[in-house]
Structure formats: C-alpha cells, structure tokens
Motif scaffolding. Structure first.
Motif, short mmCIF file in Angstrom:
data_model
loop_
_atom_site.label_atom_id
_atom_site.label_comp_id
_atom_site.label_asym_id
_atom_site.label_seq_id
_atom_site.Cartn_x
_atom_site.Cartn_y
_atom_site.Cartn_z
N LEU A 39 83.66 46.66 91.90
CA LEU A 39 82.86 46.90 90.71
C LEU A 39 83.72 46.83 89.46
O LEU A 39 83.33 46.19 88.47
CB LEU A 39 82.16 48.26 90.79
CG LEU A 39 81.41 48.71 89.54
CD1 LEU A 39 80.31 47.73 89.17
CD2 LEU A 39 80.83 50.10 89.74
N ARG A 40 84.87 47.42 89.49
CA ARG A 40 85.78 47.38 88.33
C ARG A 40 86.17 45.95 87.99
O ARG A 40 86.21 45.57 86.83
CB ARG A 40 87.04 48.22 88.60
CG ARG A 40 86.78 49.70 88.52
CD ARG A 40 88.07 50.49 88.67
NE ARG A 40 87.83 51.87 88.37
CZ ARG A 40 88.14 52.89 89.17
NH1 ARG A 40 88.74 52.65 90.33
NH2 ARG A 40 87.88 54.12 88.83
N ARG A 41 86.43 45.15 89.01
CA ARG A 41 86.77 43.74 88.77
C ARG A 41 85.59 42.97 88.22
O ARG A 41 85.76 42.11 87.36
CB ARG A 41 87.25 43.10 90.07
CG ARG A 41 88.65 43.46 90.44
CD ARG A 41 89.17 42.60 91.58
NE ARG A 41 90.38 43.18 92.11
CZ ARG A 41 90.56 43.51 93.37
NH1 ARG A 41 89.62 43.29 94.26
NH2 ARG A 41 91.70 44.04 93.77
N SER A 42 84.39 43.26 88.73
CA SER A 42 83.22 42.51 88.29
C SER A 42 82.83 42.83 86.84
O SER A 42 82.21 42.00 86.18
CB SER A 42 82.02 42.77 89.22
OG SER A 42 81.54 44.09 89.06
N LEU A 43 83.21 44.01 86.35
CA LEU A 43 82.91 44.35 84.96
C LEU A 43 83.82 43.63 83.98
O LEU A 43 83.47 43.48 82.81
CB LEU A 43 83.01 45.87 84.75
CG LEU A 43 81.96 46.70 85.47
CD1 LEU A 43 82.20 48.18 85.22
CD2 LEU A 43 80.56 46.31 85.05
N GLY A 44 84.97 43.18 84.45
CA GLY A 44 85.86 42.38 83.61
C GLY A 44 86.64 43.21 82.61
O GLY A 44 86.83 44.42 82.76
N GLN A 45 87.07 42.52 81.55
CA GLN A 45 87.95 43.13 80.55
C GLN A 45 87.19 43.96 79.51
O GLN A 45 87.80 44.73 78.78
CB GLN A 45 88.73 42.03 79.82
CG GLN A 45 89.61 41.21 80.74
CD GLN A 45 90.72 42.03 81.37
OE1 GLN A 45 91.24 42.95 80.75
NE2 GLN A 45 91.06 41.72 82.60
N ASN A 46 85.87 43.77 79.42
CA ASN A 46 85.09 44.44 78.37
C ASN A 46 84.70 45.87 78.71
O ASN A 46 84.19 46.57 77.85
CB ASN A 46 83.82 43.65 78.07
CG ASN A 46 84.13 42.35 77.37
OD1 ASN A 46 85.15 42.21 76.73
ND2 ASN A 46 83.24 41.40 77.51
N ALA A 47 84.91 46.29 79.94
CA ALA A 47 84.48 47.64 80.33
C ALA A 47 85.54 48.29 81.21
O ALA A 47 86.26 47.62 81.94
CB ALA A 47 83.15 47.58 81.05
N ARG A 48 85.57 49.60 81.13
CA ARG A 48 86.47 50.38 81.97
C ARG A 48 85.61 51.38 82.75
O ARG A 48 84.94 52.22 82.16
CB ARG A 48 87.50 51.11 81.11
CG ARG A 48 88.47 51.90 81.93
CD ARG A 48 89.60 52.44 81.08
NE ARG A 48 90.50 53.16 81.94
CZ ARG A 48 91.02 54.33 81.63
NH1 ARG A 48 90.76 54.88 80.48
NH2 ARG A 48 91.83 54.94 82.46
N PHE A 49 85.62 51.26 84.06
CA PHE A 49 84.84 52.13 84.94
C PHE A 49 85.73 53.28 85.36
O PHE A 49 86.79 53.08 85.94
CB PHE A 49 84.35 51.34 86.15
CG PHE A 49 83.33 52.05 86.98
CD1 PHE A 49 82.03 52.18 86.52
CD2 PHE A 49 83.66 52.58 88.20
CE1 PHE A 49 81.08 52.84 87.29
CE2 PHE A 49 82.71 53.23 88.98
CZ PHE A 49 81.42 53.36 88.51
#
Length: 175
Positions: A39-49
């Motif tokens: 999930l963290r990888r799929s959110l990319g650089q724009n979000a921090r889980f």
C-alpha cells in the motif's frame, strides 16, 4: 510528565498535519506487513502512510488546529493515516483501489484542506479525474473558445468583402 519519545511523536504528527494538504484516516486491522508495504508503494511519493497511536494522533490533531469532533471521533480502533503532500485525488484513488482488493483496509474519513470529509466523500473524490487531466481539459476548452473567436473575427472581414463584391457585380449588371 510525558515521555520524550511521545512528545517527539506528537510533534512529528503535528508537523505532518500542518504540512500536508490532506489526511485520510483508515483502519488497517487484518492487513499483513507485506500488504501495508505494498500500500505504501502504491501511494507513491505524494502520500505517506503512517500507523500511529490514537491518543497521540488526537493530541497532535488538536495542536495542529483540527478541533473538529468529526475527525477526532474517527480515531478509534487501529488507525493509520495517509498524509497527502500532492494531489489528494491520486491518493484517494490509490486507497480506494487498494481497499477494493483488500477488504481489511477501511477508509474511515479524513480532512482535506481543513475540511472534514466522510468516507463516502473521499470515495467520490477518488472518482474524479486527476488534477493534470482536469487542467488539460480546461486548457483544451479555452483553446477551442479562442479558435472559435478567431474564426468569427476572420469571418467578418471576408463576409464584408463578399458583400462589397456582390454589390459591385450587381451595379455592373445594372449599367
């Protein structure tokens, strides 16, 4: 007296709330470490889980100016927060798509630009096209209107010339 590690965690969460354009609260109960990493990888650089304790998150949210009880009431059970730095729509789409594939992830709600949002509103936000697509559609519409205006302005002189030629031809025929 609060422990220094908890004070640091609250300060870090407060900074995340203040510097992000949005925060989406989720429940991650039942997700494996591998799924959270995916999930963290799929959110990319724009979000921090980020997984955080609810009590520390509530304190940080209050200190950051999020006094809304709607947001604070969502902090029950195991909570994780997606702090959004860029396009909120992109992150909402990533969370929604991941939640479709993994029923254990539940979007509880969030706050975007200081406005509390329900999970349904975040899902509607995910249905929007990305910022870049919307901006390109706007630019295309503006360009089309400019083209129509140019064609209109160009048509007026040519119609005037044709009218003058028709009048000259009619005058020549009558003589």
């Amino acid at each position: 007296m609060p422990r220094p590690d908890k004070v640091a965690a609250v300060a870090e969460l407060k900074e995340e709330f203040q510097s992000s354009s949005g925060a989406v609260l989720t429940e991650y109960r039942g997700l494996t470490v591998a799924q959270v990493t995916q999930l963290r990888r799929s959110l990319g650089q724009n979000a921090r889980f980020r997984v955080a304790k609810n009590t520390l998150t509530k304190i940080a949210a209050r200190e950051a100016g999020l006094e809304s009880s709607e947001v604070l009431d969502l902090l029950t059970g195991p909570s994780a927060i997606a702090f959004v730095k860029g396009d909120v729509v992109e992150t909402a789409k990533g969370l929604r798509d991941f939640a479709k594939d993994n029923a254990a992830l539940v979007i509880k709600g969030g706050v975007i630009d200081g406005k509390p949002m329900t999970s349904e509103e975040i899902t509607k936000l995910a249905d929007l096209e990305s910022r870049e697509v919307l901006l390109s559609k706007l630019a295309g519409a503006l360009k089309a209107k400019q083209g129509q205006a140019a064609a209109l302005f160009q048509a007026l002189p040519s119609k005037a010339v044709r009218l003058a030629q028709a009048l000259a031809d009619k005058r020549a025929e009558s003589q």
